[in-house]
Design an enzyme around this catalytic site. Structure first.
Site, mmCIF file in Angstrom:
data_model
loop_
_atom_site.group_PDB
_atom_site.id
_atom_site.type_symbol
_atom_site.label_atom_id
_atom_site.label_comp_id
_atom_site.label_asym_id
_atom_site.label_seq_id
_atom_site.Cartn_x
_atom_site.Cartn_y
_atom_site.Cartn_z
ATOM 1 N N PRO A 104 0.829 -1.204 0.000
ATOM 2 C CG PRO A 104 -0.447 -1.388 1.945
ATOM 3 C CD PRO A 104 0.589 -2.095 1.126
ATOM 4 C CB ALA A 131 -0.110 2.689 3.774
ATOM 5 N N GLY A 132 2.992 3.548 5.462
ATOM 6 C CA GLY A 132 3.889 3.086 6.517
ATOM 7 C C GLY A 132 4.519 1.733 6.272
ATOM 8 N N GLY A 178 6.758 1.145 3.594
ATOM 9 C CA GLY A 178 8.014 1.247 2.844
ATOM 10 C C GLY A 178 7.870 1.096 1.333
ATOM 11 C CB SER A 179 5.107 1.718 -1.079
ATOM 12 O OG SER A 179 4.930 3.072 -0.747
ATOM 13 C CB ALA A 238 12.458 1.959 0.711
ATOM 14 C CB ALA A 239 9.514 -1.900 -1.609
ATOM 15 C CG ASP A 252 11.192 2.930 5.358
ATOM 16 O OD1 ASP A 252 11.217 2.666 6.571
ATOM 17 O OD2 ASP A 252 10.229 3.501 4.802
HETATM 18 O O1 PMV Z 1 5.975 5.660 6.813
HETATM 19 P P1 PMV Z 1 7.224 4.992 6.377
HETATM 20 O O2 PMV Z 1 7.065 3.577 5.984
HETATM 21 O O3 PMV Z 1 7.894 5.772 5.310
HETATM 22 O O4 PMV Z 1 8.214 4.960 7.654
HETATM 23 C C1 PMV Z 1 8.679 6.161 8.205
HETATM 24 C C2 PMV Z 1 9.490 5.923 9.451
HETATM 25 C C3 PMV Z 1 9.951 7.209 10.147
HETATM 26 O O5 PMV Z 1 10.687 6.797 11.299
HETATM 27 C C4 PMV Z 1 8.783 8.034 10.599
HETATM 28 C C5 PMV Z 1 10.844 8.047 9.245
HETATM 29 C C6 PMV Z 1 12.221 7.472 8.993
HETATM 30 O O6 PMV Z 1 12.862 7.925 8.028
HETATM 31 O O7 PMV Z 1 12.695 6.614 9.745
#
Ligand code: PMV
Length: 320
Positions: A101, A104-105, A107-108, A110-111, A152
């Site tokens: 997704p 949505a947290g 790591g899309s 980076a992947a 990520d």
């Molecule tokens: O929302 P994501 O999957 O991009 O994760 C972000 C994680 C944070 O700690 C909020 C930012 C980071 O760069 O580590």
């Protein structure tokens, strides 16, 4: 037509998001149930050097030169050209699809970068080390995130559970007893850069309070690491709840997140917290001995738009 493929998994931050940006440790794990996939197809007899990008999930179908110079995918492909010594390449089509997704947290961004890097390296026929993949992806994370911690690109490239701390060697997490988590999506998309910037401006005005919260999150991370590495899983849930409360203090939770965490806890789960940037995106739940299906039904009734179950384990112990 020659085709070259690359893929990369999604990820969850088990403990320590946000504070990791300020140099505190965090624990993260890959989620292999969802992946970003790239194929690069060469077009013999086409226009040498021409690159068409097809990413239907984000509505892109164009020559990379028609994308803004700051577009992360254009930047990545140009960086790869530089990295591999500007090889003369036949016309090609880069196709990207992601099951992860977006915003949505999980790591899309980076992947997708890692999947493109892997396919590109295969196409030019030059082996690339994992630390190089991770660094190339990190450069692109700066466009997505502003000031990324690097967690990520690291966990996604290495595809194993890690303890990550900025500027420190990566420490693999030895999972003594594999454990299940449920990942539930609030359906609210949130750009990481905006949430990280909000935390940063609050940190500037309330440094002492924020550093205290970061440091308490750091303690929870070390305790969680100990539990995971010794198999004392009965404390994981409490630590997740503690981490969630500390994230609430940073202002990165939301009513939708709290509706899902409350539903999971009410259904008997041991612990629940947001994962990633927050203010939307996904939550993770440690069910403990509670019934997974029952928790998932309750999460759905509380508004979860998607749920994924995964096992946190060492790659060599994986059976699924
Ligand atoms: O929302 P994501 O999957 O991009 O994760 C972000 C994680 C944070 O700690 C909020 C930012 C980071 O760069 O580590």
């Amino acid at each position: 037509m020659n085709a070259f493929y690359g893929n990369a998994p999604g990820k969850v931050i088990l403990f320590g998001e946000h504070s990791v940006v300020y140099g505190y440790p965090a624990l993260a794990a890959p989620v292999t149930q969802v992946n970003a996939m790239t194929s690069i197809t060469q077009i013999p007899g086409g226009t040498s050097g021409k690159i068409t990008l097809e990413a239907p999930d984000i509505g892109i179908h164009e020559d990379i030169l028609d994308l803004e110079p700051s577009n992360p995918l254009r930047r990545l492909i140009e960086n790869l050209g530089e990295f591999f010594g500007k090889p003369v390449l036949p016309e090609m089509k880069i196709h990207i699809h992601s099951e992860i997704p977006l915003s949505a947290g999980m790591g899309s961004g980076a992947a997708i970068s890692v999947a493109v890097i892997r396919a590109y390296a295969k196409m030019v026929g030059i082996p690339i080390a994992r630390n190089e993949i991770s660094s190339l992806a990190f450069e692109i994370e700066k466009i997505y995130h502003g000031t990324p911690s690097g967690i990520d690109n690291t966990v996604i490239t290495y595809a194993k559970p890690v303890l990550y701390q900025r500027s420190q060697p990566i420490i693999p997490l030895r999972v003594q007893t594999p454990f299940r988590i449920i990942i539930a999506d609030t359906g609210i998309k949130k750009e990481t850069a905006g949430v990280v910037a909000q935390v940063h401006s609050l940190w500037l005005t309330e440094k002492k309070r924020f550093e205290e919260v970061f440091s308490r999150i750091g303690e929870a991370v070390y305790q969680a690491r100990h539990c995971i590495e010794t198999g004392s899983l009965n404390e994981i849930g409490q630590l997740m709840n503690r981490n969630q409360h500390l994230l609430e203090e940073l202002g990165v939770s939301s009513p939708e997140i709290e509706r899902l965490t409350a539903a999971a806890l009410d259904a008997g789960a041991d612990g629940a917290k947001l994962c990633g940037a927050g203010q939307g995106g996904n939550v993770i739940i440690y069910p403990g001995s509670a019934d997974e299906e029952y928790i998932i039904n309750r999460l759905r009734s509380a508004g979860a738009v998607q749920t994924i179950c995964t096992t946190i384990s060492n790659p060599e112990d994986q059976v699924e």
